[in-house]
Design a protein around this motif. Sequence first.
Motif, PDB file in Angstrom:
ATOM      1  N   TYR A 122     -10.074  25.480  22.893  1.00 37.93           N
ATOM      2  CA  TYR A 122     -10.939  25.418  24.110  1.00 37.93           C
ATOM      3  C   TYR A 122     -10.359  25.893  25.398  1.00 37.93           C
ATOM      4  CZ  TYR A 122     -12.903  22.676  28.080  1.00 37.93           C
ATOM      5  OH  TYR A 122     -13.750  22.232  29.559  1.00 37.93           O
ATOM      6  N   GLY A 123      -9.065  25.223  25.079  1.00 40.26           N
ATOM      7  CA  GLY A 123      -8.357  26.481  26.215  1.00 40.26           C
ATOM      8  C   GLY A 123      -8.659  28.315  26.260  1.00 40.26           C
ATOM      9  N   LEU A 124      -8.133  28.307  25.201  1.00 44.77           N
ATOM     10  CA  LEU A 124      -8.371  30.012  24.938  1.00 44.77           C
ATOM     11  C   LEU A 124      -9.733  30.435  25.316  1.00 44.77           C
ATOM     12  CD1 LEU A 124      -6.406  30.306  21.625  1.00 44.77           C
ATOM     13  CD2 LEU A 124      -5.951  31.417  24.690  1.00 44.77           C
ATOM     14  N   ASP A 125     -11.141  29.470  25.108  1.00 41.98           N
ATOM     15  CA  ASP A 125     -12.868  29.711  24.719  1.00 41.98           C
ATOM     16  C   ASP A 125     -12.497  29.131  26.534  1.00 41.98           C
ATOM     17  OD1 ASP A 125     -11.960  30.793  22.517  1.00 41.98           O
ATOM     18  OD2 ASP A 125     -14.186  29.370  21.825  1.00 41.98           O
ATOM     19  N   PHE A 126     -12.034  28.293  27.202  1.00 45.86           N
ATOM     20  CA  PHE A 126     -12.335  28.459  28.542  1.00 45.86           C
ATOM     21  C   PHE A 126     -12.065  29.666  29.938  1.00 45.86           C
ATOM     22  CE2 PHE A 126     -11.996  26.646  33.005  1.00 45.86           C
ATOM     23  CZ  PHE A 126     -13.824  25.622  32.734  1.00 45.86           C
TER      24      PHE A 126
END
Length: 237
Positions: A122-126
């Motif tokens: 989630y953090g990377l895609d955000f």
Amino acid sequence: SGKLYVELGVMALFEKDYNKAVQSWEKGIAVNPEYASNYYRLAKLYAASTDRIWSIFYGEMFMNMERNSGRTKEISEILYNTYKECIDISSDTSAKVDFAKPMVITSYDPAKKFKFPFDQVYGLDFLVGMSPSLIAKDKEVNIAFLNTARTGFIEWWYKQNRDKEYNNIVIDFQKKIKDNGHFEAYNYWLFMSGNEKEFDDWYAKNEDKFKAFASWFNKNVIEVDSKHYFLRTAVDQ
């Protein structure tokens, strides 16, 4: 019952046994997913933890279940502040997010397909979703910034077929809202209590857009039952 597990979790919270509180409230969701108070309690507790990603999702889930109360406004403010605390834009070319503790791999079996945990992905895609704002050199994390980032995230998430890997009805509902043309208004509603002036300024220019969203939103609720609910421990399945 969901209510019983809320009370058990509150008792554990008073004793500062935070792990037991989380276990009680998450058990309450598992046995009675339609009862909103367990999501509410988890959103508040995780907002003060190092795994604030779960506050984000439990909080958004709660706001969709209890849309117009004093608790809704409280969680709206928590969500807004949590996102702001998790996003660091240090320069025109540097940014990072801190939604969860860094992943530590203690063992790895090359014979098995490796799957990154949801909180890390989630953090990377955000970060990818934040790209348009970073390119435009927007450094202030406000509702407009979050709307752009969350919109870009949704587009990237489904382009990468993440929905096939991770079980997350909150993101699925975000996609439904976006496909129906209401995601901007939804994001302003979601974060309105965190930055009331920005919401009021936006609403003054977008009243028709918000009313169209409200009409659609009243007729379309997130599906919550024994097979459809958000639970941190099940999201990677």
